[in-house]
Design a protein around this motif. Structure first.
Motif, PDB file in Angstrom:
ATOM      1  N   VAL A 413       0.858  -1.190   0.000  1.00  0.00           N
ATOM      2  CA  VAL A 413       0.000   0.000   0.000  1.00  0.00           C
ATOM      3  C   VAL A 413       0.894   1.240   0.000  1.00  0.00           C
ATOM      4  CG1 VAL A 413      -1.846   1.223   1.223  1.00  0.00           C
ATOM      5  CG2 VAL A 413      -1.722  -1.272   1.350  1.00  0.00           C
ATOM      6  N   VAL A 414       0.573   2.187  -0.870  1.00  0.00           N
ATOM      7  CA  VAL A 414       1.419   3.375  -1.024  1.00  0.00           C
ATOM      8  C   VAL A 414       0.612   4.649  -0.742  1.00  0.00           C
ATOM      9  CG1 VAL A 414       2.957   4.614  -2.622  1.00  0.00           C
ATOM     10  CG2 VAL A 414       2.621   2.150  -2.883  1.00  0.00           C
ATOM     11  N   GLY A 415       1.224   5.565  -0.029  1.00  0.00           N
ATOM     12  CA  GLY A 415       0.587   6.863   0.240  1.00  0.00           C
ATOM     13  C   GLY A 415       1.165   7.932  -0.678  1.00  0.00           C
ATOM     14  N   ILE A 416       0.306   8.834  -1.122  1.00  0.00           N
ATOM     15  CA  ILE A 416       0.783   9.923  -2.000  1.00  0.00           C
ATOM     16  C   ILE A 416       0.380  11.267  -1.404  1.00  0.00           C
ATOM     17  CG2 ILE A 416       0.646  10.971  -4.296  1.00  0.00           C
ATOM     18  CD1 ILE A 416       0.016   8.233  -5.438  1.00  0.00           C
ATOM     19  N   LEU A 417       1.349  12.147  -1.257  1.00  0.00           N
ATOM     20  CA  LEU A 417       1.108  13.517  -0.778  1.00  0.00           C
ATOM     21  C   LEU A 417       1.869  14.451  -1.708  1.00  0.00           C
ATOM     22  CD1 LEU A 417       0.089  15.247   1.796  1.00  0.00           C
ATOM     23  CD2 LEU A 417       2.443  15.126   2.503  1.00  0.00           C
ATOM     24  N   ARG A 418       1.149  15.072  -2.640  1.00  0.00           N
ATOM     25  CA  ARG A 418       1.812  15.915  -3.644  1.00  0.00           C
ATOM     26  C   ARG A 418       0.945  17.116  -3.988  1.00  0.00           C
ATOM     27  NH1 ARG A 418       3.860  14.211  -8.951  1.00  0.00           N
ATOM     28  NH2 ARG A 418       5.934  14.935  -8.476  1.00  0.00           N
ATOM     29  N   GLY A 419       1.579  18.184  -4.372  1.00  0.00           N
ATOM     30  CA  GLY A 419       0.865  19.342  -4.912  1.00  0.00           C
ATOM     31  C   GLY A 419      -0.189  19.924  -3.987  1.00  0.00           C
ATOM     32  N   GLU A 420      -1.147  20.613  -4.604  1.00  0.00           N
ATOM     33  CA  GLU A 420      -2.204  21.259  -3.818  1.00  0.00           C
ATOM     34  C   GLU A 420      -3.292  20.257  -3.431  1.00  0.00           C
ATOM     35  OE1 GLU A 420      -1.609  23.403  -6.835  1.00  0.00           O
ATOM     36  OE2 GLU A 420      -0.216  24.624  -5.669  1.00  0.00           O
ATOM     37  N   MET A 421      -3.970  20.562  -2.338  1.00  0.00           N
ATOM     38  CA  MET A 421      -5.031  19.658  -1.876  1.00  0.00           C
ATOM     39  C   MET A 421      -6.238  19.697  -2.810  1.00  0.00           C
ATOM     40  SD  MET A 421      -5.352  19.997   2.167  1.00  0.00           S
ATOM     41  CE  MET A 421      -5.638  18.341   2.671  1.00  0.00           C
ATOM     42  N   GLU A 422      -6.985  18.619  -2.780  1.00  0.00           N
ATOM     43  CA  GLU A 422      -8.195  18.520  -3.578  1.00  0.00           C
ATOM     44  C   GLU A 422      -9.277  19.471  -3.054  1.00  0.00           C
ATOM     45  OE1 GLU A 422      -6.479  16.035  -2.324  1.00  0.00           O
ATOM     46  OE2 GLU A 422      -6.267  14.409  -3.775  1.00  0.00           O
ATOM     47  N   VAL A 423     -10.106  19.957  -3.959  1.00  0.00           N
ATOM     48  CA  VAL A 423     -11.303  20.708  -3.556  1.00  0.00           C
ATOM     49  C   VAL A 423     -12.374  19.650  -3.249  1.00  0.00           C
ATOM     50  CG1 VAL A 423     -13.133  22.254  -4.359  1.00  0.00           C
ATOM     51  CG2 VAL A 423     -10.760  22.705  -4.973  1.00  0.00           C
ATOM     52  N   GLY A 424     -12.988  19.761  -2.082  1.00  0.00           N
ATOM     53  CA  GLY A 424     -14.047  18.801  -1.746  1.00  0.00           C
ATOM     54  C   GLY A 424     -13.554  17.621  -0.942  1.00  0.00           C
ATOM     55  N   PRO A 425     -14.495  16.736  -0.615  1.00  0.00           N
ATOM     56  CA  PRO A 425     -14.168  15.659   0.316  1.00  0.00           C
ATOM     57  C   PRO A 425     -13.399  14.480  -0.283  1.00  0.00           C
ATOM     58  CG  PRO A 425     -16.472  15.550  -0.318  1.00  0.00           C
ATOM     59  CD  PRO A 425     -15.909  16.736  -1.009  1.00  0.00           C
ATOM     60  N   ARG A 426     -13.366  14.363  -1.613  1.00  0.00           N
ATOM     61  CA  ARG A 426     -12.740  13.177  -2.227  1.00  0.00           C
ATOM     62  C   ARG A 426     -11.233  13.356  -2.431  1.00  0.00           C
ATOM     63  NH1 ARG A 426     -16.969  10.765  -1.206  1.00  0.00           N
ATOM     64  NH2 ARG A 426     -18.877  11.221  -2.312  1.00  0.00           N
ATOM     65  N   ALA A 427     -10.496  12.280  -2.170  1.00  0.00           N
ATOM     66  CA  ALA A 427      -9.059  12.289  -2.453  1.00  0.00           C
ATOM     67  C   ALA A 427      -8.894  11.882  -3.908  1.00  0.00           C
ATOM     68  CB  ALA A 427      -8.361  11.294  -1.552  1.00  0.00           C
ATOM     69  N   LEU A 428      -8.418  12.787  -4.726  1.00  0.00           N
ATOM     70  CA  LEU A 428      -8.361  12.510  -6.172  1.00  0.00           C
ATOM     71  C   LEU A 428      -6.930  12.344  -6.670  1.00  0.00           C
ATOM     72  CD1 LEU A 428     -11.164  15.020  -7.246  1.00  0.00           C
ATOM     73  CD2 LEU A 428     -11.361  12.548  -7.039  1.00  0.00           C
ATOM     74  N   GLY A 429      -6.058  11.922  -5.782  1.00  0.00           N
ATOM     75  CA  GLY A 429      -4.703  11.585  -6.226  1.00  0.00           C
ATOM     76  C   GLY A 429      -3.591  12.392  -5.598  1.00  0.00           C
ATOM     77  N   ASN A 430      -3.904  13.545  -5.014  1.00  0.00           N
ATOM     78  CA  ASN A 430      -2.842  14.320  -4.362  1.00  0.00           C
ATOM     79  C   ASN A 430      -2.715  14.018  -2.875  1.00  0.00           C
ATOM     80  OD1 ASN A 430      -2.114  15.469  -6.709  1.00  0.00           O
ATOM     81  ND2 ASN A 430      -2.661  17.577  -6.169  1.00  0.00           N
ATOM     82  N   ARG A 431      -3.768  13.458  -2.287  1.00  0.00           N
ATOM     83  CA  ARG A 431      -3.725  13.010  -0.878  1.00  0.00           C
ATOM     84  C   ARG A 431      -4.393  11.641  -0.841  1.00  0.00           C
ATOM     85  NH1 ARG A 431      -1.528  17.165  -1.345  1.00  0.00           N
ATOM     86  NH2 ARG A 431      -1.383  18.958   0.030  1.00  0.00           N
ATOM     87  N   SER A 432      -3.714  10.655  -1.420  1.00  0.00           N
ATOM     88  CA  SER A 432      -4.377   9.356  -1.615  1.00  0.00           C
ATOM     89  C   SER A 432      -3.552   8.184  -1.080  1.00  0.00           C
ATOM     90  CB  SER A 432      -4.600   9.110  -3.109  1.00  0.00           C
ATOM     91  OG  SER A 432      -5.605   9.945  -3.601  1.00  0.00           O
TER      92      SER A 432
END
Lengths: 577, 61
Positions: A413-432
């Motif tokens: 399992v891999v965590g990703i923390l990159r760039g700006e945060m997503e707008v809204g409640p869904r993690a769309l790849g920058n905090r996933s």
């Protein structure tokens, strides 16, 4: 000119900043305060905005600071209810009035002082109009019928607007007593979940049963030829004094509330007892009727607004099972849902309301708090001091994608923390958090050890468009499928490969990743597609149970140390245990 | 201190606008209740900030 929108005092407080009509920043306060659904005045987010987003501007460039609802009107409503329903509302009156008098009522002053502006630059918006403005301008279309539905706000619980360019007209509205959002919350608590948090769990639970008790539910909630729908209010108690949202009559009709919904397993349903099956069927029946009512509402909206392009906003629009049913209606050409249809997103609508711009660009996927390189370096340094066996490498995008794929190949399992945060409640790849969709071990690790999440709640899938076309039944191109806002049914032949990303009925929430949306996620999927023939992966939010999405590199480092996460990306750093 | 003065002046402006707003006109029957509430709030703040009040007067606040 800059326009600022703020929402707070109920739940999901948030702030947004528009520059000449373009959304340049949006964040929920809970990302900063680390209190999920934080409702307090967004002080931390405001501090960030002043220090990072507006640091180089002259204060005169802020043209307005707008609150998302008319809190003075709301205050009068609370008083009015207390007077008209005396003495039943006395407890609620004593509980809520001090909060109003000493805090909520002075929101304009608080906003003015926070940005050191004159009080005349502050404005009060309208709750549903804030929803609708954000919904309309994020759709990119000129003509829309906007349906807003939530618990309640500024007197209304459901409003229908017709938008044409920059003009709008309210077509229909329903008051708090007819709140479908509150009905959903009442059923959420009846099924053993937390109000204003467990609604998605009820949505997931409803797929386990069959709609066998539709008649029972129709006594409580039903379509009505004159008033579109009707709610028998004797089954509910929506006053502040209420211990729970449903009445004794509700209990007598449907039985005692469901005690332990978390015993329902996602992978094996055979252990479900007869009693549990009743509740699952009841949940399914409720959802069936609830969807039916919304069909009637949208039908009415299409007649009143004489159009077929719709926008759906408000908390209810986060119900992706309902959204899927609405999307299939013949009188709907295109359905758009803003990225944050809930009260947080109202901050964007409020900023639009206060702005003098004539064109708006507010459909950005990622414009929350970004990462600071010195903060990343500092957190990596601390991590290395605390845990010596962590390997860190600074890599380019291609190499990062390669490393992530290597981990996924090894069922990690891999965590990703990159760039700006997503707008809204869904993690769309920058905090996933991502892992394979065909590996039971990874999913159980994710559910039990990393996320502590009920097994019956399915995860969302990410995939490339070419795979989506092949595996989804009746695939249609829709923006909702690039943002996890609707569910799709997966073809039988693909269900084995996606087993752990699917719900019991073969449906899943999906994010079809495009290169323009998220470069790294796209590269990872592309690599998987090239090497394995399919691109499917699980994508879930990078957070711990009960906490908001991870914001800072330091939060991610603590998470990495605390949880059995195998590898993580922070900015361009690759970390592995 | 300046911030406190600003917040007091903001508060007066908010109250002034609130009492002459359309919403208030529509709910004119609430006026007596509102005046009592705000007087209690102001007196309460003054009493608390001046160091307290005799326990005999607690029921008032």
């Amino acid at each position: 000119m800059y326009s600022i929108g703020i929402s707070c005092n109920f739940h999901d407080s948030a702030i947004s900043v528009l520059k000449d009509g373009e959304l340049i920043f949006f964040s929920m306060e809970d990302r900063f305060s680390r209190v999920k659904h934080d409702s307090r005045f967004p002080e931390h987010a405001i501090k960030y905005v002043k220090e990072e987003i507006l640091k180089d501007i002259n204060n005169d460039e802020i043209e307005s600071i707008c609150f998302y609802e008319d809190n003075e009107l709301k205050f009068l409503e609370v008083l009015n209810e207390s007077v008209t329903q005396y003495p039943h509302r006395l407890k609620g009156f004593y509980r809520s009035i001090p909060e109003w008098i000493f805090n909520k009522f002075w929101i304009k002053s608080k906003m003015a002082l926070a940005f050191d502006k004159d009080i005349n630059t502050t404005k009060l918006g309208n709750h549903h109009l804030s929803h609708a403005l954000y919904g309309h301008y994020s759709s990119g279309r000129d003509h829309n019928i906007v349906v807003c539905s939530d618990g309640y706000g500024d007197r209304h619980s459901l409003s229908i607007y017709q938008f044409s360019g920059n003009t709008y007209k309210e077509l229909l509205s329903f008051n708090k007593e007819s709140s479908l959002g509150l009905v959903y919350t009442a059923f959420t608590t009846y099924f053993g979940f937390k109000a204003n948090d467990g609604e998605c769990s009820l949505m997931a639970l409803s797929r386990f049963g069959e709609p066998l008790y539709v008649d029972k539910i129709r006594k409580i909630l039903n379509i009505d030829s004159e008033r579109v729908y009707k709610i028998d209010k004797s089954y509910f108690d929506f006053t502040i004094d209420a211990q729970c949202f449903f009445s004794d009559k509700f209990r007598k009709e449907l039985g005692l509330p469901f005690q332990d919904p978390y015993t329902v397993s996602s992978f094996e349903q055979k252990d479900v007892s007869e009693e549990e099956q009743y509740y699952l069927d009841l949940a399914s029946s409720f959802h069936f009727v609830f969807e039916e009512v919304y069909e009637a509402i949208f039908k009415q909206a299409s007649i009143l607004g004489n159009g077929d392009d719709f926008v759906f906003c408000g908390g209810v629009a986060q119900n992706c099972v309902l959204v899927e049913r609405l999307e299939r209606l013949s009188f709907i050409n295109e359905l758009h849902i803003p990225l944050d249809p809930g009260d947080g997103g109202c901050a964007i609508g409020a900023a639009i309301y206060g702005s003098s711009a004539s064109k708006f660009n507010v459909n950005q996927m990622y414009c929350g708090a970004g990462l600071n390189q010195s903060e990343i370096d500092q957190s990596i340094k601390i991590l290395k001091k605390v845990k010596k066996n962590v390997a860190t490498e600074l890599l380019g995008s291609d190499e990062l994608a390669e490393k992530v794929y290597e981990n996924l190949e090894q069922r990690k399992v891999v965590g990703i923390l990159r760039g700006e945060m997503e707008v809204g409640p869904r993690a769309l790849g920058n905090r996933s958090l991502i892992c394979r969709a065909d590996d039971e071990k990874s999913i159980k690790k994710l559910s039990f050890n990393i996320k502590t999440r009920a097994l019956f709640r399915p995860y969302a899938l990410i995939m490339l468009e070419e795979d989506a076309k092949e595996c989804i039944v009746d695939y249609r191109k829709s923006s909702l499928l690039t943002r996890m806002q609707s569910v799709v049914k997966v073809k039988e032949s693909f269900r084995d490969k996606l087993r752990f990303g699917l719900h019991i009925d073969g449906t899943t929430r999906v994010q079809i990743v495009q290169q323009t949306d998220n470069e790294l996620l796209y590269r990872i999927l592309k690599l998987k597609k090239e090497r394995e023939g399919v691109s499917f992966l699980i994508n879930t939010s990078f957070n711990e149970s009960g906490l908001p999405l991870i914001k800072s590199p330091m939060d991610a480092v603590f998470f990495f140390l605390d949880k059995p996460l195998d590898a993580m990306i922070i900015g361009n750093y690759y970390l592995s245990k | 201190m300046i911030k406190k003065l600003k917040s007091i002046s903001n508060g007066i402006k908010i109250l002034f606008n609130f009492f002459k707003s359309k919403a208030m006109k529509d709910n004119f029957h609430l006026m007596p209740l509102l005046i009592i509430l705000f007087i209690f709030a102001v007196v309460g703040i003054l009493v608390i900030s001046s160091g307290g009040v005799s326990p005999l007067l607690y029921p008032l606040f």
